[in-house]
Design a protein around this motif. Structure first.
Motif, PDB file in Angstrom:
ATOM      1  N   THR A 138      41.392  42.051  42.495  1.00 29.57           N
ATOM      2  CA  THR A 138      40.209  41.210  42.355  1.00 29.57           C
ATOM      3  C   THR A 138      39.779  41.257  40.898  1.00 29.57           C
ATOM      4  N   MET A 139      39.672  40.103  40.273  1.00 30.05           N
ATOM      5  CA  MET A 139      39.378  40.058  38.833  1.00 30.05           C
ATOM      6  C   MET A 139      38.572  38.808  38.510  1.00 30.05           C
ATOM      7  N   PRO A 140      37.954  38.767  37.326  1.00 27.77           N
ATOM      8  CA  PRO A 140      37.218  37.562  36.926  1.00 27.77           C
ATOM      9  C   PRO A 140      38.152  36.360  36.850  1.00 27.77           C
ATOM     10  N   LEU A 296      33.391  40.235  47.386  1.00 24.25           N
ATOM     11  CA  LEU A 296      33.639  39.994  45.967  1.00 24.25           C
ATOM     12  C   LEU A 296      32.374  40.163  45.139  1.00 24.25           C
ATOM     13  N   ASP A 297      31.207  39.984  45.771  1.00 22.26           N
ATOM     14  CA  ASP A 297      29.955  40.046  45.028  1.00 22.26           C
ATOM     15  C   ASP A 297      29.442  41.465  44.841  1.00 22.26           C
ATOM     16  N   ASP A 299      30.967  44.007  43.338  1.00 20.75           N
ATOM     17  CA  ASP A 299      31.354  44.571  42.048  1.00 20.75           C
ATOM     18  C   ASP A 299      30.659  43.848  40.908  1.00 20.75           C
ATOM     19  N   ASN A 302      32.339  41.331  35.680  1.00 21.12           N
ATOM     20  CA  ASN A 302      33.593  41.421  34.937  1.00 21.12           C
ATOM     21  C   ASN A 302      34.501  42.547  35.433  1.00 21.12           C
ATOM     22  N   VAL A 304      37.317  44.700  37.467  1.00 20.49           N
ATOM     23  CA  VAL A 304      38.670  44.534  37.987  1.00 20.49           C
ATOM     24  C   VAL A 304      38.869  45.578  39.076  1.00 20.49           C
ATOM     25  N   ASP A 332      33.596  32.599  40.435  1.00 24.02           N
ATOM     26  CA  ASP A 332      33.614  33.528  39.305  1.00 24.02           C
ATOM     27  C   ASP A 332      34.740  34.542  39.409  1.00 24.02           C
ATOM     28  N   LYS A 333      35.223  34.790  40.643  1.00 20.47           N
ATOM     29  CA  LYS A 333      36.249  35.805  40.840  1.00 20.47           C
ATOM     30  C   LYS A 333      37.443  35.217  41.582  1.00 20.47           C
ATOM     31  N   GLN A 335      41.118  36.497  43.792  1.00 19.45           N
ATOM     32  CA  GLN A 335      41.882  37.572  44.410  1.00 19.45           C
ATOM     33  C   GLN A 335      43.360  37.209  44.401  1.00 19.45           C
ATOM     34  N   TYR A 348      40.274  31.768  45.858  1.00 24.14           N
ATOM     35  CA  TYR A 348      38.955  31.582  45.246  1.00 24.14           C
ATOM     36  C   TYR A 348      37.973  31.276  46.373  1.00 24.14           C
TER      37      TYR A 348
END
Length: 366
Positions: A138-140, A296-297, A299, A302, A304, A332-333, A335, A348
Motif C-alpha cells: 500500500t503506497m501513495p 487505507l485511511d 495510515d 505518505n 508505505v 490518494d493510495k 494497493q 484504487y
C-alpha cells in the motif's frame, strides 16, 4: 428505467480517462446495487473492473438489470462538455438505444442535455475467481505514478520485487538502468501477515456481504457461478505465449467484534461511548481483541505499508502500468497485490467505489 444522479461529473470524467487507453467498447452493467464495468484490452493481457455503488449517487434508480453498451471515446467526448462540479444525471429507458446525459451548473441556471447512441455489445460479465496473494503493498498513488513514469523513460518493462528489504521497482534499458526502493514507513508495524486477500469495500457490522463477496455456501446450498477468464502471459519473444487465469475477487474483510463490561450503572449515552472505546482496544475478558484489518485511511498519507508472506519477483509491461497510474486522480493510495505466476492486482478505492486492474506478468528475458 435507469436514473443515476452524481453530485460531480468529475468522477465519471476521471474514470473514463483511466480506462479509455485500455478499452474501446464496453458494457456498463447497471442494477439496483450500482454500475459495474468489466472489460479486457484487445491483447487480453490486462483487465479493468470498475464499480460505482448506488449509495454514492445523489439519486439512483434501476428498475431491472440492464447493460449500457458505449464507445468509451465517444462517451469521453460527451463528458468533456461538463464542468467538473456540474451535477450529472444519466438516464436510459428499458430496451432503449439512447443514453441521456444532463449537466446542471451549480452557480447558474444552465442545463445542458446530450443524447448518445448506445451499442449492442456482446460480452459477458466476467467472474473473477478468489485468490490469495503472497504480498500486498500500500503506497501513495502519486508515488506509484512517478515511479512508473520515470522508469518508462528507460525501458519497456519493470521488475517489481517485494522482500524484507522493501519493494523495489527496477528497469533495464539499452542506455541506462534504474531502480527505486521503497521501505516500509516507520510505525506501521509488522510486515508479516496471514492470508492476503484482494481489497474489499468495508462492510458495517451486521451487514451482509454483497454479491461480489458471496462464496459457496455448503450449508445453505447456494453457490455462486464463476466464469474464469483467461489472459495471455506476455513473453519477451513474440509468438511464445502462455495462458494465465485472472485471479483476485474481492472478499469481505474480517469483522471486528469487541465488547465492553461493567456498564450496568452508567447511563445509556455513557454506555455507548464506552462501547466504542473498548471495541477498539479490549474484549470482554480484558484481553486485547483481535485487530480488524486496517483500511487505507488508517495510515499517514505518505506511508508505505508492506505485507508479505514470501519473496515475490515479477516483471510487467510499463506501458500498462503507466495507464493504470492515471487513476491517481481518483484516490490518494494504491494497493499492489502480487503472487508469483499470477496477474498483478492494482487497486484504487475511492468514496463511491473502486477501479481495479489485473495485469499478466511477462515471462522470459527482455
Amino acid at each position: 428505467m435507469l436514473e443515476a444522479k452524481l453530485n460531480e461529473a468529475a468522477i465519471l470524467k476521471r474514470l473514463l480517462d483511466a480506462v479509455k487507453e485500455l478499452v474501446t467498447d464496453a458494457n456498463f452493467e447497471c442494477n439496483e446495487e450500482g454500475i459495474n464495468l468489466q472489460a479486457m484490452d484487445n491483447s487480453h493481457v490486462a483487465l479493468v473492473a470498475v464499480k460505482l455503488e448506488s449509495t454514492g449517487f445523489k439519486r439512483y434508480r434501476c428498475d431491472r438489470p440492464m447493460p449500457l453498451g458505449v464507445n468509451i471515446n465517444s462517451l469521453t467526448k460527451v463528458l468533456k462538455c461538463a464542468k467538473d462540479d456540474d451535477i450529472c444525471t444519466l438516464k436510459a429507458a428499458d430496451d432503449g438505444d439512447i443514453l441521456n446525459l444532463t449537466y446542471e451548473a451549480r452557480n447558474s441556471d444552465r442545463i445542458a442535455e446530450y443524447d448518445m447512441k448506445l451499442m449492442d455489445i456482446d460480452s459477458d460479465q466476467l467472474g473473477i475467481p478468489d485468490t490469495e496473494y503472497d504480498a500486498r503493498v500500500t503506497m501513495p498513488a502519486s508515488e506509484f505514478s512517478r515511479i512508473v513514469r520515470d522508469l518508462s523513460q528507460l525501458g519497456e518493462s519493470v521488475r517489481i520485487e517485494v522482500s524484507k528489504e522493501g519493494v523495489r521497482f527496477a528497469s533495464d534499458g539499452e542506455a541506462a538502468n534504474g531502480s527505486v526502493l521503497l521501505k516500509q514507513s516507520e510505525g506501521i508495524g509488522a510486515t508479516a501477515s496471514g492470508k492476503i486477500k484482494a481489497p474489499a469495500k468495508e462492510e458495517s457490522d451486521g451487514e451482509e456481504p454483497g454479491p461480489e463477496d458471496e462464496e459457496d455456501d455448503e450449508e445453505g446450498g447456494s453457490k455462486k457461478k464463476v466464469k474464469k477468464e483467461k489472459v495471455k502471459k506476455e513473453d519477451g519473444d513474440a509468438g511464445d505465449e502462455e495462458d494465465v487465469e485472472m485471479n483476485g475477487d474481492a472478499e469481505e474483510d474480517e469483522e471486528f467484534k469487541g465488547r465492553s463490561d461493567n456498564e450496568d450503572e452508567e447511563d445509556e449515552e455513557e454506555q455507548e461511548n464506552k462501547k466504542r472505546k473498548k471495541k477498539a482496544s479490549t474484549s470482554k475478558n480484558g484481553k486485547p481483541s483481535k485487530k480488524a484489518k486496517r483500511s487505507l485511511d488508517d495510515d499517514p498519507p505518505n506511508a508505505v505499508r508492506i505485507e508479505m508472506n514470501q519473496h515475490v519477483t515479477l516483471t510487467f509491461s510499463l506501458k500498462y502500468l503507466v495507464n493504470f497510474s492515471k487513476s491517481a486522480t481518483l484516490a490518494d493510495k494504491v494497493q499492489l497485490m502480487m503472487s508469483n505466476d499470477v496477474p498483478l492486482l492494482v487497486s484504487y478505492e475511492f468514496g463511491q467505489g473502486y477501479i481495479r486492474y489485473y495485469l499478466a506478468p511477462k515471462i522470459g528475458d527482455d
